[in-house]
Design a protein around this motif. Structure first.
Motif, PDB file in Angstrom:
ATOM      1  N   ASP A 148      -6.584  14.890   2.107  1.00  0.00           N
ATOM      2  CA  ASP A 148      -6.344  14.027   3.271  1.00  0.00           C
ATOM      3  C   ASP A 148      -5.143  13.118   3.043  1.00  0.00           C
ATOM      4  O   ASP A 148      -4.363  12.859   3.968  1.00  0.00           O
ATOM      5  CB  ASP A 148      -7.584  13.180   3.565  1.00  0.00           C
ATOM      6  CG  ASP A 148      -8.711  14.003   4.187  1.00  0.00           C
ATOM      7  OD1 ASP A 148      -8.449  15.136   4.633  1.00  0.00           O
ATOM      8  OD2 ASP A 148      -9.853  13.500   4.210  1.00  0.00           O
ATOM      9  N   LEU A 149      -4.990  12.621   1.827  1.00  0.00           N
ATOM     10  CA  LEU A 149      -3.823  11.791   1.514  1.00  0.00           C
ATOM     11  C   LEU A 149      -2.532  12.596   1.643  1.00  0.00           C
ATOM     12  O   LEU A 149      -1.546  12.116   2.216  1.00  0.00           O
ATOM     13  CB  LEU A 149      -3.938  11.222   0.101  1.00  0.00           C
ATOM     14  CG  LEU A 149      -2.692  10.507  -0.430  1.00  0.00           C
ATOM     15  CD1 LEU A 149      -2.361   9.284   0.425  1.00  0.00           C
ATOM     16  CD2 LEU A 149      -2.882  10.098  -1.887  1.00  0.00           C
TER      17      LEU A 149
ATOM     18  N   ASP B  53      -0.756  21.250   1.700  1.00  0.00           N
ATOM     19  CA  ASP B  53       0.708  21.335   1.718  1.00  0.00           C
ATOM     20  C   ASP B  53       1.146  22.244   0.580  1.00  0.00           C
ATOM     21  O   ASP B  53       1.206  21.825  -0.586  1.00  0.00           O
ATOM     22  CB  ASP B  53       1.331  19.948   1.555  1.00  0.00           C
ATOM     23  CG  ASP B  53       2.859  19.989   1.575  1.00  0.00           C
ATOM     24  OD1 ASP B  53       3.439  21.085   1.752  1.00  0.00           O
ATOM     25  OD2 ASP B  53       3.479  18.917   1.404  1.00  0.00           O
ATOM     26  N   PRO B  54       1.471  23.498   0.867  1.00  0.00           N
ATOM     27  CA  PRO B  54       1.859  24.441  -0.191  1.00  0.00           C
ATOM     28  C   PRO B  54       3.072  23.991  -0.992  1.00  0.00           C
ATOM     29  O   PRO B  54       3.257  24.417  -2.138  1.00  0.00           O
ATOM     30  CB  PRO B  54       2.155  25.735   0.584  1.00  0.00           C
ATOM     31  CG  PRO B  54       1.380  25.599   1.854  1.00  0.00           C
ATOM     32  CD  PRO B  54       1.396  24.142   2.195  1.00  0.00           C
ATOM     33  N   ALA B  55       3.902  23.121  -0.395  1.00  0.00           N
ATOM     34  CA  ALA B  55       5.108  22.664  -1.102  1.00  0.00           C
ATOM     35  C   ALA B  55       4.820  21.514  -2.064  1.00  0.00           C
ATOM     36  O   ALA B  55       5.669  21.175  -2.893  1.00  0.00           O
ATOM     37  CB  ALA B  55       6.170  22.233  -0.090  1.00  0.00           C
ATOM     38  N   ALA B  56       3.642  20.901  -1.968  1.00  0.00           N
ATOM     39  CA  ALA B  56       3.306  19.802  -2.870  1.00  0.00           C
ATOM     40  C   ALA B  56       3.265  20.308  -4.308  1.00  0.00           C
ATOM     41  O   ALA B  56       2.824  21.425  -4.582  1.00  0.00           O
ATOM     42  CB  ALA B  56       1.964  19.193  -2.485  1.00  0.00           C
ATOM     43  N   GLN B  57       3.712  19.472  -5.226  1.00  0.00           N
ATOM     44  CA  GLN B  57       3.733  19.818  -6.643  1.00  0.00           C
ATOM     45  C   GLN B  57       2.621  19.040  -7.349  1.00  0.00           C
ATOM     46  O   GLN B  57       2.549  17.815  -7.260  1.00  0.00           O
ATOM     47  CB  GLN B  57       5.082  19.475  -7.259  1.00  0.00           C
ATOM     48  CG  GLN B  57       6.257  20.207  -6.601  1.00  0.00           C
ATOM     49  CD  GLN B  57       6.224  21.698  -6.867  1.00  0.00           C
ATOM     50  OE1 GLN B  57       6.506  22.155  -7.973  1.00  0.00           O
ATOM     51  NE2 GLN B  57       5.859  22.473  -5.851  1.00  0.00           N
ATOM     52  N   VAL B  58       1.766  19.773  -8.079  1.00  0.00           N
ATOM     53  CA  VAL B  58       0.571  19.187  -8.679  1.00  0.00           C
ATOM     54  C   VAL B  58       0.698  19.221 -10.200  1.00  0.00           C
ATOM     55  O   VAL B  58       0.972  20.271 -10.782  1.00  0.00           O
ATOM     56  CB  VAL B  58      -0.700  19.934  -8.236  1.00  0.00           C
ATOM     57  CG1 VAL B  58      -1.949  19.233  -8.771  1.00  0.00           C
ATOM     58  CG2 VAL B  58      -0.754  20.038  -6.716  1.00  0.00           C
ATOM     59  N   GLY B  59       0.471  18.056 -10.838  1.00  0.00           N
ATOM     60  CA  GLY B  59       0.615  17.950 -12.280  1.00  0.00           C
ATOM     61  C   GLY B  59      -0.711  17.786 -12.996  1.00  0.00           C
ATOM     62  O   GLY B  59      -1.618  17.114 -12.507  1.00  0.00           O
TER      63      GLY B  59
ATOM     64  N   ASP C 298       2.430  13.540   4.898  1.00  0.00           N
ATOM     65  CA  ASP C 298       3.292  14.446   5.655  1.00  0.00           C
ATOM     66  C   ASP C 298       4.621  14.695   4.930  1.00  0.00           C
ATOM     67  O   ASP C 298       5.703  14.491   5.482  1.00  0.00           O
ATOM     68  CB  ASP C 298       3.536  13.876   7.058  1.00  0.00           C
ATOM     69  CG  ASP C 298       4.164  14.898   7.996  1.00  0.00           C
ATOM     70  OD1 ASP C 298       4.014  16.106   7.737  1.00  0.00           O
ATOM     71  OD2 ASP C 298       4.815  14.469   8.975  1.00  0.00           O
ATOM     72  N   SER C 299       4.505  15.099   3.676  1.00  0.00           N
ATOM     73  CA  SER C 299       5.653  15.499   2.841  1.00  0.00           C
ATOM     74  C   SER C 299       6.551  14.343   2.413  1.00  0.00           C
ATOM     75  O   SER C 299       7.648  14.572   1.892  1.00  0.00           O
ATOM     76  CB  SER C 299       6.511  16.560   3.548  1.00  0.00           C
ATOM     77  OG  SER C 299       5.737  17.694   3.851  1.00  0.00           O
ATOM     78  N   LYS C 300       6.134  13.101   2.600  1.00  0.00           N
ATOM     79  CA  LYS C 300       6.938  11.959   2.143  1.00  0.00           C
ATOM     80  C   LYS C 300       6.895  11.811   0.625  1.00  0.00           C
ATOM     81  O   LYS C 300       7.766  11.187   0.025  1.00  0.00           O
ATOM     82  CB  LYS C 300       6.470  10.673   2.813  1.00  0.00           C
ATOM     83  CG  LYS C 300       6.737  10.596   4.308  1.00  0.00           C
ATOM     84  CD  LYS C 300       6.340   9.247   4.847  1.00  0.00           C
ATOM     85  CE  LYS C 300       6.569   9.174   6.351  1.00  0.00           C
ATOM     86  NZ  LYS C 300       5.565   9.963   7.098  1.00  0.00           N
TER      87      LYS C 300
ATOM     88  N   GLY D  93       0.808  -1.208   0.000  1.00  0.00           N
ATOM     89  CA  GLY D  93       0.000   0.000   0.000  1.00  0.00           C
ATOM     90  C   GLY D  93       0.845   1.263   0.000  1.00  0.00           C
ATOM     91  O   GLY D  93       2.017   1.256  -0.389  1.00  0.00           O
ATOM     92  N   VAL D  94       0.247   2.334   0.470  1.00  0.00           N
ATOM     93  CA  VAL D  94       0.881   3.651   0.403  1.00  0.00           C
ATOM     94  C   VAL D  94       2.179   3.692   1.209  1.00  0.00           C
ATOM     95  O   VAL D  94       3.220   4.137   0.713  1.00  0.00           O
ATOM     96  CB  VAL D  94      -0.109   4.731   0.893  1.00  0.00           C
ATOM     97  CG1 VAL D  94       0.573   6.090   0.955  1.00  0.00           C
ATOM     98  CG2 VAL D  94      -1.336   4.777  -0.013  1.00  0.00           C
ATOM     99  N   ASP D  95       2.142   3.238   2.449  1.00  0.00           N
ATOM    100  CA  ASP D  95       3.345   3.292   3.286  1.00  0.00           C
ATOM    101  C   ASP D  95       4.430   2.349   2.780  1.00  0.00           C
ATOM    102  O   ASP D  95       5.623   2.655   2.858  1.00  0.00           O
ATOM    103  CB  ASP D  95       2.996   2.949   4.740  1.00  0.00           C
ATOM    104  CG  ASP D  95       2.075   3.983   5.359  1.00  0.00           C
ATOM    105  OD1 ASP D  95       2.397   5.185   5.267  1.00  0.00           O
ATOM    106  OD2 ASP D  95       1.026   3.604   5.909  1.00  0.00           O
ATOM    107  N   GLU D  96       4.009   1.201   2.267  1.00  0.00           N
ATOM    108  CA  GLU D  96       4.977   0.245   1.729  1.00  0.00           C
ATOM    109  C   GLU D  96       5.662   0.806   0.486  1.00  0.00           C
ATOM    110  O   GLU D  96       6.874   0.631   0.289  1.00  0.00           O
ATOM    111  CB  GLU D  96       4.277  -1.076   1.413  1.00  0.00           C
ATOM    112  CG  GLU D  96       3.798  -1.845   2.638  1.00  0.00           C
ATOM    113  CD  GLU D  96       2.532  -1.290   3.275  1.00  0.00           C
ATOM    114  OE1 GLU D  96       2.253  -1.624   4.445  1.00  0.00           O
ATOM    115  OE2 GLU D  96       1.812  -0.513   2.595  1.00  0.00           O
ATOM    116  N   PHE D  97       4.884   1.489  -0.334  1.00  0.00           N
ATOM    117  CA  PHE D  97       5.470   2.145  -1.504  1.00  0.00           C
ATOM    118  C   PHE D  97       6.503   3.189  -1.097  1.00  0.00           C
ATOM    119  O   PHE D  97       7.601   3.245  -1.656  1.00  0.00           O
ATOM    120  CB  PHE D  97       4.369   2.795  -2.348  1.00  0.00           C
ATOM    121  CG  PHE D  97       4.881   3.779  -3.363  1.00  0.00           C
ATOM    122  CD1 PHE D  97       5.677   3.364  -4.418  1.00  0.00           C
ATOM    123  CD2 PHE D  97       4.569   5.127  -3.252  1.00  0.00           C
ATOM    124  CE1 PHE D  97       6.157   4.272  -5.360  1.00  0.00           C
ATOM    125  CE2 PHE D  97       5.043   6.048  -4.179  1.00  0.00           C
ATOM    126  CZ  PHE D  97       5.844   5.614  -5.234  1.00  0.00           C
TER     127      PHE D  97
END
Length: 479
Positions: free
Chosen positions: A156-157, A205-211, A162-164, A125-129
């Motif tokens: 929420d995701l 998260d303002p630092a997230a990059q959205v495509g 948390d910036s991972k 899943g997400v954490d394993e990835f």
């Protein structure tokens, strides 16, 4: 008499190449060690991991958990850790960027089912990835579902991670619907929904990059005219050769298939890349990077043979990488589709057997082990010979990656190194097979890399590049 004279002249030109005479300008490669054109973008050597439920997309029964629990082989759900053999294969090609949970399988992927301690499935899943990406030291990118949940679920995701993960693409090829009830999505529908995702993710998260997802000029113009500058990067996919349908491919000899893809199909791909860059600048007012989150030779048929796993497909991907490496294309990352097992995997294993490397794998291994950190200026006067050149200043080496797209003939070429004096040895790594349609399915020795060393006396020498081959030349300079 004229025919005899012409034959003598051609023979003299051919012989002059082997004597270091560079008068045959049409068969000349010039490489300038001093002219740097940019850093080698390691993130173009990325890949895809798949973790979706195939029953939502591929029509498989719900008793198949090879993707959602095993990540197509990279995860051991019982031991709750990655599979070392597969990790080692990924590390050997220095996998630099990884995408999850995978293509159209992301349409019905609900991330909430893929987190937590009490999962029965979605065990990769997400954490394993994230854990696997960290093990590899690779940049992760997440494909958000356009069809499951809404912008609040996406936000929420982002908070959960948390910036991972820094990079998020909104949807995957959404214009063709969800493969279930929705047959298509208009560019207007996509653009307005995208804007909601963009705002929610940035708030989380303002630092997230959205495509934003692009595909062809009409769609691209419509989407970009609505979202304007509200994007951090664009996403495109390349599958050159997909225009060759099942009826055509059965009537074409393999060398004709790959000649078409390596010339006209590839040229169309690069032309679209150039047009997309210009359109992004026009609509957003900025030079935006492009993420090529899926690419491969677009040959999806198993008959007359699985072309996607042949030597020819490896040459197609090598040519795409050459284009992606060009600094002027401003590529953020590129992700080969896809790494292990399944329909497209560059490595595969059968029950209780070790993994086999398909021809595509070797392209990335060559770049990982025999290419430098800085691109340098190089040019070829031979139409069917293309190349990238790089250097390692600390090691004092030049590296050439040369593709012979001629399916029927070797190409003899003079090579002239400027501002560089070789120490006397040329190391050659050649990826090839007896024929362009060669496969490693039953014999892993059919297509492989062969290494040899040759003596060179000065900075001007000649080399014969075999037909349908990818050749890496590694040249060490005098200290």
């Amino acid at each position: 008499m004229k025919k005899q004279l012409a034959l003598i002249i051609n023979l003299l030109i051919f012989c002059s190449l082997f004597n270091g005479n560079l008068r045959a300008q049409d068969n000349l490669i010039n490489v300038d060690y001093a002219k740097e054109i940019g850093s080698v973008n390691k993130k173009v050597f990325g890949n895809n991991f798949i973790a979706y439920d195939p029953s939502t997309y591929e029509g498989w029964g719900r008793n198949y958990y090879g993707y959602i629990d095993y990540g197509a082989g990279i995860w051991d759900p019982e031991a709750k850790k990655s599979v070392q053999e597969v990790i080692d294969l990924a590390k050997s090609i220095r996998m630099s960027a990884v995408r999850f949970p995978g293509g159209c399988g992301a349409h019905h992927y609900n991330w909430r089912n893929a987190v937590g301690q009490n999962r029965q499935h979605f065990l990769f899943g997400v954490d394993e990835f994230v854990q696997v990406a960290q093990e590899l030291g690779a940049e992760p990118i997440y494909t958000l579902s356009y069809f499951v949940g809404d912008e609040h679920d996406a936000a929420d995701l982002v908070k959960y991670l948390d910036s991972k993960i820094k990079y998020f693409e909104v949807g995957n090829e959404d214009w063709h619907g969800d493969h279930q009830k929705i047959s298509s999505v208009t560019p207007q529908e996509y653009a307005f929904r995208y804007l909601k995702y963009y705002a929610a993710i940035k708030a989380a998260d303002p630092a997230a990059q959205v495509g934003v997802i692009l595909c062809e000029t009409k769609w691209d113009k419509a989407v970009l005219s609505i979202i304007k500058g509200k994007t951090d990067f664009a996403v495109v996919h390349f599958y050159p050769g997909s225009e060759i349908n099942e009826n055509k491919i059965g009537k074409m000899p393999p060398r004709a298939v790959f000649t078409q893809i390596l010339t006209s199909s590839i040229e169309e791909s690069e032309d679209y890349l150039n047009k997309t860059q210009a359109l992004l600048k026009q609509e957003t007012g900025r030079d935006l990077p492009i993420a090529i989150t899926e690419y491969n030779a677009g040959l999806t048929f198993d008959k007359p043979l699985p072309y996607r796993h042949t030597l020819g497909a490896a040459l197609v991907n090598a040519e795409l990488l050459r284009i992606f490496l060009k600094p002027q294309h401003n590529i953020l990352m590129a992700n080969y589709w896809q790494f292990s097992n399944s329909f497209w995997g560059m490595v595969f294993n059968k029950a209780n057997q070790n993994y086999t490397k398909r021809p595509n794998y070797y392209v990335y291994e060559l770049y990982a082990k025999h290419f430098g950190n800085t691109l340098i200026e190089a040019g070829s006067g031979v139409g069917l010979l293309t190349l990238s050149a790089s250097k390692d200043s600390q090691a004092g080496k030049i590296y050439l990656a040369v593709l012979n797209k001629n399916m029927d003939a070797d190409i003899t070429c003079a090579i002239n190194l400027k501002n560089f004096i070789p120490q006397g040895t040329l190391t050659v790594f050649e990826l090839n097979g007896t024929q362009v349609e060669a496969l490693n399915e039953d014999n892993p020795e059919n297509v492989r890399v062969r290494e040899k060393q040759l003596e060179i006396n000065n900075a001007s020498f000649s080399y014969i590049f075999p037909k349908h081959s990818l050749t890496f030349l590694e040249i060490e300079g005098k200290k």
